[in-house]
Design an enzyme around this catalytic site. Structure first.
Site, short mmCIF file in Angstrom:
data_model
loop_
_atom_site.label_atom_id
_atom_site.label_comp_id
_atom_site.label_asym_id
_atom_site.label_seq_id
_atom_site.Cartn_x
_atom_site.Cartn_y
_atom_site.Cartn_z
N HIS A 157 7.86 3.15 -22.78
CA HIS A 157 6.98 4.28 -22.43
C HIS A 157 7.77 5.27 -21.58
CE1 HIS A 157 4.45 6.33 -19.43
NE2 HIS A 157 3.47 6.32 -20.31
N ASN A 158 8.47 4.75 -20.59
CA ASN A 158 9.23 5.65 -19.71
C ASN A 158 10.38 6.32 -20.45
OD1 ASN A 158 7.45 4.68 -17.83
ND2 ASN A 158 8.99 4.53 -16.21
N GLU A 182 8.89 8.99 -22.28
CA GLU A 182 8.55 9.99 -21.24
C GLU A 182 9.77 10.84 -20.87
OE1 GLU A 182 6.49 8.30 -17.65
OE2 GLU A 182 8.22 9.06 -16.58
N LYS A 234 6.28 -0.85 -21.15
CA LYS A 234 6.23 0.19 -20.11
C LYS A 234 7.60 0.85 -19.98
CE LYS A 234 4.88 2.94 -16.97
NZ LYS A 234 5.66 3.12 -15.84
N SER A 250 0.76 2.88 -15.86
CA SER A 250 1.21 4.26 -15.97
C SER A 250 0.10 5.23 -15.61
CB SER A 250 1.67 4.57 -17.40
OG SER A 250 2.02 5.94 -17.48
N LEU A 286 0.82 -1.22 0.00
CA LEU A 286 0.00 0.00 0.00
C LEU A 286 0.85 1.26 0.00
CD1 LEU A 286 -2.83 -1.22 2.38
CD2 LEU A 286 -2.79 -1.23 -0.11
N ALA A 336 10.11 -2.34 -7.35
CA ALA A 336 10.67 -3.26 -8.34
C ALA A 336 12.04 -3.71 -7.84
CB ALA A 336 10.78 -2.56 -9.68
C1 6PG Z 1 4.28 6.43 -15.15
C2 6PG Z 1 5.63 6.86 -14.73
C3 6PG Z 1 6.01 6.15 -13.47
C4 6PG Z 1 7.08 6.89 -12.69
C5 6PG Z 1 8.46 6.68 -13.24
C6 6PG Z 1 9.36 7.81 -12.97
O1 6PG Z 1 4.16 5.99 -16.29
O2 6PG Z 1 3.34 6.55 -14.37
O3 6PG Z 1 6.57 6.58 -15.71
O4 6PG Z 1 6.29 4.84 -13.79
O5 6PG Z 1 6.79 8.20 -12.60
O6 6PG Z 1 8.94 5.56 -12.57
O7 6PG Z 1 10.59 7.38 -13.37
P1 6PG Z 1 11.92 8.13 -12.98
O8 6PG Z 1 11.95 8.20 -11.47
O9 6PG Z 1 13.00 7.25 -13.52
O10 6PG Z 1 11.86 9.48 -13.59
#
Ligand code: 6PG
Length: 620
Positions: A346-347, A350, A343, A288, A165, A236
């Protein structure tokens, strides 16, 4: 249990399917002697039944060591039921299908293939000792409702378990509860540090009134319907393996563990294979959307085995964000760790989108705009370049603390949790030139050398940026240009991984589940959904070719102006460099090949020989 004709076999069968546990009809376990006796029209006495009931009791015990099961048996007398549940009283749940003599008599005789003499049915009713400890079900209900009632009342267990949690775990719990799911929530107990987390959390939110809260694993696992669905929202890394080991002794065959953290896709495959040997399904899923997304609807990217996914799909698809057409931003991505892989990408995308906005804001600042003006400029880009990250960056530039803007007070060292690092490693391993992600990642790493930056800034003076000769519209176009290259590279990495690992990923569907709920949602992503229906390479799309050609002059100008004015813009610059590279028909790699052959006899191929033959030259 119940008299002949009450519908035991039908209901037992349906129930076993609903619970995904084996079904056994007691009648199939009679010894030869009983069958002979019955076929000669003689009734069984209690001695005849003794061995048969013991066989069923052994069967139940054996099944309980693996999982559970449904057994149907008339079990009319209490002493029969005592034999059937010997040593397993606690684990035995009796369901009594009850109806009147007339009801059952009529029902049996209305079936063309079945006729029950009233004498025989009467003797059943005479023998029947109604159980006191059973759940009594009225057989006039429809089979569907009988199953529903049994499931809800008798099992009084939760449909879905959430383990861990933290911020995301809590939001997902509330999201599940808000959608009417009966959930169990678990958070570990650490003396003086983490105490009663689940119970306190439940007490804080009215929507969790039906949820069960635990800080002991056994209680948590036992509160779940089978096959159990347990979603891990823990850090993780190694923690996932520790949690799996803690859970395993309490799980049963076919239970499903879902890892919703940012786990490494290779680890997900290892865990998938390991748990398979234990009869447990493992679904690695990207989630995400951050805290708010998890609460209101995240984008969810599950992978693993498809059958196991079908058992969690109703939950994940209900709590996920919805796309423009009302479809869930959650889809079965593919096998193994493909969900965690996308994912991760995706990051990576991002990271680049964030870096580009940081660079753009720095340029706007160099053009003389204060944070409020930067926010206004970014806000005016919404029509052309709408995205969640643009939106939040606009809001960030508006936020004041006292007389100054908050953004000006934040230490310029960017953190990271590792997914950008993994994306860069995966790109290198798969041989995909994902230069923008590497550039965004290394920009964060450069930011970490704060002390060295301060020191070197003294020795290497920067240009005054007053000569910066660009318009805000050119900055917008350069930004848009770089974003297209970013998305090209990100999806290229996914396409290459899909080929290499034979995942058969659907790029259009991946873009679709990224149109809402996730951090990189944008109008560009919405356009990609259609573009990927025709191609895996967005730079072959006629519309995008025209746009890239239109924006390129601005991208070139902005980047060269940045270089001339000593403004750091690595991602913008890399976008144009990469674009030049990928659109160059005859590259400089011929020279690299000649050099390799010169010092290492690594050989080269020739343009005038298309057979692929290798050549070596004595360069001296
Ligand atoms: C999401 C984000 C999420 C998180 C990242 C940040 O999709 O919701 O990507 O997974 O914000 O883990 O990653 P960093 O700490 O490496 O910037």
């Amino acid at each position: 249990m119940g008299v002949s004709g009450c519908g035991k076999s039908t209901i037992g069968n349906l129930l076993s399917k609903e619970l995904d546990i084996p079904f056994f009809d007691g009648d199939d376990f009679h010894p030869e002697s009983n069958i002979t006796k019955m076929s000669n029209g003689k009734a069984l006495n209690d001695d005849d039944r003794q061995g048969w009931l013991e066989t069923l009791n052994h069967l139940a015990k054996k099944q309980l060591t693996k999982n559970s099961c449904v057994i149907v048996c008339s079990a009319l007398k209490q002493k029969y039921r005592d034999i059937l549940s010997q040593d397993i009283h606690k684990q035995t749940k009796w369901i009594y299908l009850s109806g009147t003599f007339e009801q059952i008599y009529e029902r049996m005789n209305s079936r063309s293939d079945h006729f029950m003499p009233s004498k025989l049915l009467k003797s059943q009713f005479d023998t029947l000792e109604e159980p006191k400890d059973a759940m009594q079900i009225d057989i006039s209900l429809s089979p569907k409702n009988i199953i529903k009632t049994i499931k809800n009342e008798l099992m009084n267990t939760s449909e879905f378990g959430l383990f861990g949690l933290g911020v995301m775990g809590k939001s997902l719990c509330r999201n599940l509860a808000n959608n009417g799911f009966k959930i169990s929530m678990f958070n570990r107990h650490v003396d003086g540090v983490e105490e009663n987390i689940a119970k306190n959390f439940k007490a804080q939110h009215s929507e969790l009134s039906q949820a069960e809260a635990f800080d002991d694993i056994a209680g948590f696992v036992n509160s779940l319907q089978q096959p159990r669905r347990i979603m891990l929202m823990v850090n993780a890394g190694k923690t996932i393996d520790y949690v799996i080991e803690d859970l395993l002794p309490h799980l049963s065959e076919n239970d499903i563990i879902i890892d919703g953290g940012n786990s490494n896709y290779k680890k997900t495959k290892e865990r998938f294979d390991y748990l398979k040997t234990k009869g447990i399904h493992f679904i690695g899923t990207g989630v995400s959307g951050g805290e708010e997304g998890a609460l209101k609807g995240p984008s969810i990217m599950p992978s693993g085995d498809k059958d196991a996914y079908s058992k969690v799909a109703p939950f994940l698809e209900t709590i996920a964000a919805k796309d423009k057409n009302g479809l869930p931003c959650c889809t079965y991505v593919g096998p193994e760790g493909s969900g965690q892989f996308i994912k991760m990408v995706h990051n990576g995308v991002e990271y680049v989108e964030m870096q580009l906005l940081a660079e753009v804001a720095t340029i706007l600042k160099a053009l003389g705009q204060n944070p409020n003006e930067i926010a206004n400029t970014l806000d005016s880009w919404k029509d052309n370049a709408s995205s969640y990250l643009l939106e939040i960056t606009t809001a960030i530039f508006k936020k004041k603390e006292g007389d100054d803007w908050l953004v000006n007070k934040i230490l310029d060292k960017a953190g990271n949790k590792g997914t950008g690092n993994w994306t860069t490693i995966a790109s290198a391993e798969l041989g995909v030139p994902n230069t923008l992600i590497a550039s965004a990642l290394f920009s964060r790493y450069i930011s970490f050398y704060k002390e060295e930056r301060i020191q070197l800034n003294e020795s290497f003076k920067k240009e005054n940026t007053s000569q910066l000769n660009i318009t805000t519209n050119e900055v917008l176009e350069a930004y848009q240009f770089a974003r297209i290259i970013n998305h090209y590279q990100g999806f290229k990495l996914i396409a290459e991984a899909s080929n290499k690992f034979e995942w058969n990923l659907n790029l259009s569907e991946i873009a679709r589940i990224w149109t809402n709920g996730c951090i990189i949602r944008s109008t560009l992503m919405e356009e990609l959904v259609n573009i990927f229906k025709d191609t895996t390479n967005i730079l072959t799309n006629t519309q995008l070719i025209a746009i890239v050609n239109q924006y390129k002059p601005a991208a070139k100008k902005v980047v060269s102006q940045c270089i001339l004015n000593d403004i750091t813009s690595p991602a913008l610059a890399e976008a144009i460099q990469f674009f030049n590279g990928i659109t160059t028909a005859y590259a400089s790699a011929n020279i690299i090949q000649a050099q390799r052959d010169y010092f290492g006899a690594h050989t080269y191929q020739r343009l005038d020989d298309t057979s692929g033959k290798s050549y070596h030259t004595n360069w001296n």
